[in-house]
Motif scaffolding. Structure first.
Motif, PDB file in Angstrom:
ATOM      1  N   LYS A  97       0.812  -1.227   0.000  1.00  0.00           N
ATOM      2  CA  LYS A  97       0.000   0.000   0.000  1.00  0.00           C
ATOM      3  C   LYS A  97       0.843   1.273   0.000  1.00  0.00           C
ATOM      4  O   LYS A  97       0.364   2.327  -0.396  1.00  0.00           O
ATOM      5  N   TYR A  98       2.085   1.174   0.505  1.00  0.00           N
ATOM      6  CA  TYR A  98       2.894   2.368   0.720  1.00  0.00           C
ATOM      7  C   TYR A  98       4.306   2.183   0.176  1.00  0.00           C
ATOM      8  O   TYR A  98       4.786   1.066   0.049  1.00  0.00           O
ATOM      9  N   GLN A  99       4.962   3.301  -0.085  1.00  0.00           N
ATOM     10  CA  GLN A  99       6.389   3.261  -0.382  1.00  0.00           C
ATOM     11  C   GLN A  99       7.129   3.429   0.940  1.00  0.00           C
ATOM     12  O   GLN A  99       6.823   4.331   1.712  1.00  0.00           O
ATOM     13  N   VAL A 100       8.095   2.550   1.169  1.00  0.00           N
ATOM     14  CA  VAL A 100       8.828   2.551   2.430  1.00  0.00           C
ATOM     15  C   VAL A 100      10.319   2.719   2.125  1.00  0.00           C
ATOM     16  O   VAL A 100      11.037   1.739   1.926  1.00  0.00           O
ATOM     17  N   PRO A 101      10.808   3.968   2.056  1.00  0.00           N
ATOM     18  CA  PRO A 101      12.235   4.176   1.789  1.00  0.00           C
ATOM     19  C   PRO A 101      13.094   3.567   2.908  1.00  0.00           C
ATOM     20  O   PRO A 101      12.833   3.788   4.091  1.00  0.00           O
ATOM     21  N   TYR A 102      14.093   2.795   2.512  1.00  0.00           N
ATOM     22  CA  TYR A 102      14.934   2.057   3.455  1.00  0.00           C
ATOM     23  C   TYR A 102      16.397   2.282   3.107  1.00  0.00           C
ATOM     24  O   TYR A 102      16.765   2.394   1.939  1.00  0.00           O
TER      25      TYR A 102
END
Length: 157
Positions: A97-102
């Motif tokens: 559902k989301y973009q999760v910058p890591y």
């Protein structure tokens, strides 16, 4: 028998009260320099450890997590890699559902770490700046250089 009694008395006399030992350590003293009391410091820590809602931006069609929301201080040989795997699993679930910058940076990758530390224009800095989640394996003193000790206003932290 009298020697044993003398030794026992010496041990009792040399044992300071636990509260005095706790507050007299150099580490506690450094922490208390900016706080009114140990209780105030503990309350501040307890407040920061409370769960908070994830924060998002709408920069794309998919909501993106705002930077600097979760830092894993990776400890070698104490389950750090297992926690990294758990974080990646959670990020994979969120990424539907989301973009999760890591971003992940570990001091044992010495050349990469040193370049990132010394060169403020290195691409690692931009990736680290935008990361919502980071695995960090190095001395905490470097977090300030990388901009991860403070972020935004108090409401954003």
């Amino acid at each position: 028998l009298s020697n044993n009694n003398n030794n026992n008395n010496k041990e009792e006399e040399s044992d300071p009260e636990p509260s005095k030992t706790k507050t007299s350590s150099p580490a506690v003293q450094r922490l208390l320099e900016t706080e009114d009391s140990e209780e105030a410091l503990l309350e501040k820590i307890a407040t920061k450890l409370q769960p908070v809602e994830l924060q998002f931006t709408d920069q794309t069609n998919k909501k993106t997590l705002k930077p600097h929301q979760f830092l894993h201080l990776h400890h070698m040989k104490t389950g750090g890699t297992s926690i990294d795997h758990m974080m990646k699993c959670a990020m994979k679930r969120l990424s539907t559902k989301y973009q999760v910058p890591y971003f992940s940076i570990h001091e044992c990758s010495r050349t990469k770490f040193q370049k990132c530390l010394e060169d403020r224009s290195d691409k690692c800095r931009f990736l680290m700046h935008d990361a919502a989640v980071m695995s960090f394996c190095s001395a905490l003193k470097h977090l300030d250089e990388f901009g991860w000790t403070e972020w935004g206003s108090d409401e954003e932290q």
